[in-house]
Write a protein that holds these residues in place. Structure first.
Motif, PDB file in Angstrom:
ATOM      1  N   VAL A  19      33.510 118.714  32.421  1.00 25.28           N
ATOM      2  CA  VAL A  19      34.332 117.618  32.663  1.00 25.28           C
ATOM      3  C   VAL A  19      34.149 116.392  33.464  1.00 25.28           C
ATOM      4  O   VAL A  19      34.980 115.174  33.390  1.00 25.28           O
ATOM      5  CB  VAL A  19      36.279 118.459  33.152  1.00 25.28           C
ATOM      6  CG1 VAL A  19      36.187 119.320  32.231  1.00 25.28           C
ATOM      7  CG2 VAL A  19      35.615 118.843  34.690  1.00 25.28           C
ATOM      8  N   TRP A  20      32.937 116.158  34.673  1.00 29.31           N
ATOM      9  CA  TRP A  20      33.467 115.295  35.084  1.00 29.31           C
ATOM     10  C   TRP A  20      32.262 113.968  34.963  1.00 29.31           C
ATOM     11  O   TRP A  20      31.902 113.384  35.087  1.00 29.31           O
ATOM     12  CB  TRP A  20      32.587 115.508  36.011  1.00 29.31           C
ATOM     13  CG  TRP A  20      33.188 116.060  37.285  1.00 29.31           C
ATOM     14  CD1 TRP A  20      33.502 116.916  37.738  1.00 29.31           C
ATOM     15  CD2 TRP A  20      34.339 115.978  38.569  1.00 29.31           C
ATOM     16  NE1 TRP A  20      34.312 117.215  38.354  1.00 29.31           N
ATOM     17  CE2 TRP A  20      34.867 116.935  38.246  1.00 29.31           C
ATOM     18  CE3 TRP A  20      34.380 114.210  38.258  1.00 29.31           C
ATOM     19  CZ2 TRP A  20      35.783 116.164  39.989  1.00 29.31           C
ATOM     20  CZ3 TRP A  20      35.950 113.523  39.071  1.00 29.31           C
ATOM     21  CH2 TRP A  20      36.499 114.075  40.119  1.00 29.31           C
ATOM     22  N   ALA A  21      31.721 114.093  33.192  1.00 31.60           N
ATOM     23  CA  ALA A  21      31.505 113.090  32.424  1.00 31.60           C
ATOM     24  C   ALA A  21      32.515 111.932  32.116  1.00 31.60           C
ATOM     25  O   ALA A  21      33.881 112.024  32.743  1.00 31.60           O
ATOM     26  CB  ALA A  21      31.242 113.708  31.254  1.00 31.60           C
ATOM     27  N   PRO A  22      31.904 110.927  32.226  1.00 31.94           N
ATOM     28  CA  PRO A  22      33.067 109.936  31.623  1.00 31.94           C
ATOM     29  C   PRO A  22      33.236 110.042  30.460  1.00 31.94           C
ATOM     30  O   PRO A  22      32.461 110.692  29.404  1.00 31.94           O
ATOM     31  CB  PRO A  22      31.994 108.222  31.505  1.00 31.94           C
ATOM     32  CG  PRO A  22      30.111 109.051  31.638  1.00 31.94           C
ATOM     33  CD  PRO A  22      30.116 110.327  31.959  1.00 31.94           C
ATOM     34  N   SER A  23      34.346 109.123  29.761  1.00 35.08           N
ATOM     35  CA  SER A  23      35.118 109.129  28.984  1.00 35.08           C
ATOM     36  C   SER A  23      35.946 107.696  28.714  1.00 35.08           C
ATOM     37  O   SER A  23      35.970 107.089  29.666  1.00 35.08           O
ATOM     38  CB  SER A  23      35.654 110.772  28.716  1.00 35.08           C
ATOM     39  OG  SER A  23      36.528 110.748  29.284  1.00 35.08           O
ATOM     40  N   VAL A  24      35.895 107.505  27.322  1.00 31.60           N
ATOM     41  CA  VAL A  24      36.194 106.123  27.371  1.00 31.60           C
ATOM     42  C   VAL A  24      38.225 106.314  27.803  1.00 31.60           C
ATOM     43  O   VAL A  24      38.812 107.214  27.585  1.00 31.60           O
ATOM     44  CB  VAL A  24      36.771 105.833  25.919  1.00 31.60           C
ATOM     45  CG1 VAL A  24      37.513 107.034  24.842  1.00 31.60           C
ATOM     46  CG2 VAL A  24      37.264 104.223  25.831  1.00 31.60           C
ATOM     47  N   ARG A 126      29.168 110.355  41.072  1.00 29.00           N
ATOM     48  CA  ARG A 126      28.731 109.571  40.436  1.00 29.00           C
ATOM     49  C   ARG A 126      30.129 108.511  39.796  1.00 29.00           C
ATOM     50  O   ARG A 126      30.970 109.412  39.992  1.00 29.00           O
ATOM     51  CB  ARG A 126      28.081 109.411  38.920  1.00 29.00           C
ATOM     52  CG  ARG A 126      27.977 108.144  38.338  1.00 29.00           C
ATOM     53  CD  ARG A 126      27.623 109.257  37.187  1.00 29.00           C
ATOM     54  NE  ARG A 126      28.883 109.250  36.056  1.00 29.00           N
ATOM     55  CZ  ARG A 126      30.060 108.518  35.902  1.00 29.00           C
ATOM     56  NH1 ARG A 126      29.738 107.007  36.086  1.00 29.00           N
ATOM     57  NH2 ARG A 126      30.870 108.931  35.776  1.00 29.00           N
ATOM     58  N   ARG A 127      30.100 106.824  39.610  1.00 25.99           N
ATOM     59  CA  ARG A 127      31.859 106.693  39.580  1.00 25.99           C
ATOM     60  C   ARG A 127      31.463 105.457  38.839  1.00 25.99           C
ATOM     61  O   ARG A 127      30.208 105.132  38.949  1.00 25.99           O
ATOM     62  CB  ARG A 127      32.167 106.135  40.706  1.00 25.99           C
ATOM     63  CG  ARG A 127      32.574 107.619  41.509  1.00 25.99           C
ATOM     64  CD  ARG A 127      33.861 108.222  40.823  1.00 25.99           C
ATOM     65  NE  ARG A 127      34.980 109.029  42.035  1.00 25.99           N
ATOM     66  CZ  ARG A 127      34.491 110.187  41.867  1.00 25.99           C
ATOM     67  NH1 ARG A 127      33.136 110.833  41.298  1.00 25.99           N
ATOM     68  NH2 ARG A 127      34.606 111.561  42.576  1.00 25.99           N
ATOM     69  N   LEU A 273      23.252 107.310  33.669  1.00 26.43           N
ATOM     70  CA  LEU A 273      24.020 106.540  34.888  1.00 26.43           C
ATOM     71  C   LEU A 273      23.784 107.919  35.755  1.00 26.43           C
ATOM     72  O   LEU A 273      23.584 107.307  36.900  1.00 26.43           O
ATOM     73  CB  LEU A 273      25.791 107.065  33.985  1.00 26.43           C
ATOM     74  CG  LEU A 273      26.504 106.355  33.139  1.00 26.43           C
ATOM     75  CD1 LEU A 273      27.939 106.788  33.064  1.00 26.43           C
ATOM     76  CD2 LEU A 273      25.860 105.240  33.763  1.00 26.43           C
ATOM     77  N   LEU A 274      23.246 109.140  35.342  1.00 28.68           N
ATOM     78  CA  LEU A 274      22.738 109.782  36.813  1.00 28.68           C
ATOM     79  C   LEU A 274      21.308 109.707  37.000  1.00 28.68           C
ATOM     80  O   LEU A 274      21.560 109.567  39.085  1.00 28.68           O
ATOM     81  CB  LEU A 274      23.111 111.164  36.388  1.00 28.68           C
ATOM     82  CG  LEU A 274      24.304 112.109  35.467  1.00 28.68           C
ATOM     83  CD1 LEU A 274      23.655 113.116  34.756  1.00 28.68           C
ATOM     84  CD2 LEU A 274      25.316 111.579  37.017  1.00 28.68           C
TER      85      LEU A 274
END
Length: 346
Positions: A19-24, A126-127, A273-274
């Motif tokens: 759930v900590w993946a980026p999403s639009v 990550r942010r 990203l990672l």
């Protein structure tokens, strides 16, 4: 000797990282089901941006990023993930049952290597950056590592180094942001995912994750106006005015433009990203021009050598103070029968 984890414990562990993946717009458009020793990832059409993303492309990219986290979390436990990416035919954003994105099973394997462990450690740290960068150069060989990361997932990271092409790319982002900011329907959709400060939300883009005022660079790559004129956002770390850099600009592309390619683009995005985060770099993302078909086609033909572009990435060094939010993993993990996994009585 500790008991081996059950399939349900493994699924809970994995989804807590996924759930900590980026999403639009931090829509988090996914849900997971557990069936035996198999996790299925589904796109959630109810969280698709109906105006900005009518085909579900950005939704599937977001799900691809979550899928990469699933794979990496299984590796952190010493398992070998066996992944079958199977976007359902047709448009994944249509109403109805959540669209199947992938099925992932696992088998015992060797322990994660050092780099896998370092990638895994950055999932929650990550942010997504939403501003300018410090003028310092990137670590040596970082761009080569990021390009390799994209290729490993079936995508490409094309660095736009030529000044003229970089200026054209920035102009496309500027033009898109200007056009989108005049579209009332899009603004209303954006407002639904940009809560005011102090609201207790577990999705959307909180005011703690974007700057209170735009940081202009040359060339200028404007971010979305999440505050919509309210002045919300994180104040500058320093009141002093200093030179700020746009960072190294690139395009995330795929050779084809099918739902499978969108998922692969998302997996490549998260690996990029990672990897950048492990190396001490941050990445800013721009999707505005790809929500306007004419601009996306311009970028495809003029700036990405005919490959299908999905995102503009800007890579640089910066001290970050952003904070993000995520839904509880228990709200997105279900048993194969439809009940929440591990819910009382089921």
């Amino acid at each position: 000797m500790s008991q081996p984890m059950t399939a349900e414990q493994i699924a809970r562990y994995v989804v807590a990282e996924a759930v900590w993946a980026p999403s639009v717009n931090n829509t988090q458009p996914w849900r997971f089901t557990l069936d035996g020793e198999q996790i299925s990832l589904h796109a959630d059409p109810g969280r698709r941006l109906a105006v900005a993303d009518p085909d579900g492309r950005e939704m599937m990219i977001s799900c691809g990023a979550a899928l990469f986290n699933v794979r990496l979390a299984l590796r952190s436990l010493g398992y070998i993930p066996e992944t079958h990416v199977r976007p359902e035919p047709g448009q994944p954003g249509q109403p109805g049952q959540p669209a199947l994105v992938a099925r992932v099973s696992w088998r015992p394997g060797v322990a994660a290597d050092e780099f896998e462990r370092r990638l895994f450690a950055r999932i929650r740290a990550r942010r997504t950056h939403r501003g300018a960068f410090d003028p310092e150069p990137l670590p040596p060989d970082l761009l080569a590592a990021l390009r390799t990361a994209a290729v490993r997932e079936g995508a490409a990271l094309r660095i736009v180094a030529d000044d003229g092409r970089r200026a054209a790319l920035a102009a496309a982002v500027q033009s898109a942001e200007h056009e989108l900011s005049r579209d009332g329907e899009r603004l209303r959709e954006l407002a639904r995912w940009t809560p005011a400060p102090g609201r207790a939300c577990r999705d959307g883009v909180p005011a703690t994750s974007y700057p209170a005022r735009a940081e202009h660079t040359e060339p200028y790559f404007p971010g979305r106006d999440f505050a919509r004129g309210h002045g919300w956002g994180v104040p500058p770390l320093s009141p002093a005015t200093s030179h700020r850099a746009a960072g190294v600009a690139g395009l995330l592309t795929t050779a084809a433009d099918r739902p499978l390619d969108w998922v692969n683009a998302g997996q490549a995005l998260q690996r990029i990203l990672l990897t950048a985060s492990v190396c001490g770099a941050a990445v800013a993302l721009h999707s505005q021009p790809f929500e306007l078909p004419m601009l996306r086609e311009f970028i495809r033909t003029q700036l990405s050598d005919g490959a299908h572009p999905h995102l503009v990435l800007r890579i640089g060094l910066v001290i970050q103070a952003a904070a993000s939010v995520r839904r509880d993993p228990g709200d997105v993990l279900f048993a194969s029968g439809g009940d929440r996994a591990g819910a009382g009585g089921g």
